[in-house]
Design a protein around this motif. Sequence first.
Motif, short mmCIF file in Angstrom:
data_model
loop_
_atom_site.label_atom_id
_atom_site.label_comp_id
_atom_site.label_asym_id
_atom_site.label_seq_id
_atom_site.Cartn_x
_atom_site.Cartn_y
_atom_site.Cartn_z
N ALA A 70 -15.52 6.52 -10.20
CA ALA A 70 -15.45 7.33 -11.71
C ALA A 70 -14.25 6.60 -12.36
O ALA A 70 -14.54 6.36 -13.62
CB ALA A 70 -15.20 8.80 -11.34
N ALA A 71 -13.00 6.44 -11.69
CA ALA A 71 -12.08 5.85 -12.50
C ALA A 71 -12.58 4.15 -12.80
O ALA A 71 -12.02 3.99 -14.09
CB ALA A 71 -10.65 5.65 -11.52
N ALA A 72 -13.09 3.68 -11.96
CA ALA A 72 -13.48 2.24 -12.52
C ALA A 72 -14.55 2.39 -13.64
O ALA A 72 -14.40 1.57 -14.71
CB ALA A 72 -14.20 1.45 -11.22
N ARG A 73 -15.56 3.22 -13.81
CA ARG A 73 -16.22 3.44 -14.82
C ARG A 73 -15.47 3.79 -16.09
O ARG A 73 -15.67 3.17 -17.06
CB ARG A 73 -17.33 4.62 -14.34
CG ARG A 73 -18.44 4.33 -13.69
CD ARG A 73 -19.73 5.13 -13.47
NE ARG A 73 -19.12 6.57 -13.13
CZ ARG A 73 -19.15 6.93 -11.93
NH1 ARG A 73 -19.39 5.97 -10.93
NH2 ARG A 73 -18.71 8.09 -11.79
N ASP A 74 -14.75 4.61 -16.01
CA ASP A 74 -13.82 5.03 -17.21
C ASP A 74 -13.19 4.03 -17.75
O ASP A 74 -12.98 3.95 -19.05
CB ASP A 74 -12.82 6.29 -16.83
CG ASP A 74 -13.60 7.52 -16.64
OD1 ASP A 74 -14.61 7.81 -16.85
OD2 ASP A 74 -12.74 8.55 -16.01
N ALA A 75 -12.46 3.11 -16.69
CA ALA A 75 -11.71 1.94 -17.13
C ALA A 75 -12.57 0.83 -17.79
O ALA A 75 -11.93 -0.15 -18.01
CB ALA A 75 -10.66 1.80 -16.02
N LYS A 76 -13.81 0.78 -17.30
CA LYS A 76 -14.67 -0.29 -17.66
C LYS A 76 -14.27 -1.43 -16.90
O LYS A 76 -14.44 -2.73 -17.16
CB LYS A 76 -14.85 -0.63 -19.16
CG LYS A 76 -15.36 0.43 -19.97
CD LYS A 76 -15.42 0.19 -21.44
CE LYS A 76 -15.85 1.23 -22.42
NZ LYS A 76 -15.51 2.41 -22.20
N VAL A 77 -13.90 -1.24 -15.72
CA VAL A 77 -13.84 -2.24 -14.54
C VAL A 77 -14.92 -2.70 -14.08
O VAL A 77 -15.69 -1.87 -13.49
CB VAL A 77 -12.65 -1.79 -13.52
CG1 VAL A 77 -12.46 -2.77 -12.16
CG2 VAL A 77 -11.34 -1.40 -14.05
N VAL A 78 -15.27 -3.90 -13.92
CA VAL A 78 -16.45 -4.46 -13.39
C VAL A 78 -16.32 -4.33 -11.90
O VAL A 78 -15.26 -4.95 -11.32
CB VAL A 78 -16.46 -6.04 -13.86
CG1 VAL A 78 -17.69 -6.61 -13.25
CG2 VAL A 78 -16.71 -5.83 -15.32
N LEU A 79 -17.28 -3.81 -11.28
CA LEU A 79 -17.08 -4.03 -10.04
C LEU A 79 -18.78 -4.01 -9.22
O LEU A 79 -19.53 -3.74 -9.67
CB LEU A 79 -16.70 -2.65 -9.32
CG LEU A 79 -17.11 -1.46 -9.50
CD1 LEU A 79 -18.27 -0.88 -8.60
CD2 LEU A 79 -16.13 -0.42 -9.26
N ARG A 80 -18.67 -4.39 -8.14
CA ARG A 80 -20.34 -4.51 -7.45
C ARG A 80 -19.87 -3.88 -6.07
O ARG A 80 -18.76 -4.16 -5.39
CB ARG A 80 -20.83 -5.75 -7.61
CG ARG A 80 -20.02 -6.94 -6.95
CD ARG A 80 -20.71 -8.21 -7.35
NE ARG A 80 -19.94 -9.51 -6.92
CZ ARG A 80 -19.80 -9.86 -5.65
NH1 ARG A 80 -20.52 -9.74 -4.86
NH2 ARG A 80 -18.99 -11.08 -5.74
N ILE A 81 -20.98 -3.44 -5.48
CA ILE A 81 -21.09 -3.16 -3.95
C ILE A 81 -21.80 -4.09 -3.09
O ILE A 81 -22.58 -4.64 -3.61
CB ILE A 81 -21.92 -1.90 -3.84
CG1 ILE A 81 -21.24 -0.68 -4.80
CG2 ILE A 81 -21.99 -1.47 -2.35
CD1 ILE A 81 -22.20 0.57 -4.70
N ALA A 82 -20.97 -4.52 -2.25
CA ALA A 82 -21.28 -5.88 -1.64
C ALA A 82 -22.03 -5.08 -0.20
O ALA A 82 -21.64 -4.13 0.32
CB ALA A 82 -20.10 -6.53 -1.05
#
Length: 80
Positions: free
Chosen positions: A68-80
């Motif tokens: 949720a914090a990553a979404r809020d901060a617009k941090v790009v991530l992916r699940i490996a």
Amino acid sequence: MSAQEWLALIVERNQALHAIGSAEEALDMLFTNWPVTSGIGFILAMEACAGTVTGAVTQGEAQAAFLAAARDAKVVLRIA
């Protein structure tokens, strides 16, 4: 859920990839390399990840808060 059961998250920050596989690694990322150091998402993720140390928060709850914090901060991530 143990730390080994976190989904492997690959966070892209500052043109580098960071593997996040536990609440401890997520907390380190939040402390050292996070673009937003305020706001409810950031605070809840910090508290959730830190709460796993005492057992007050499950690993699954910490991972959800980190996502949720990553979404809020617009941090790009992916699940490996």
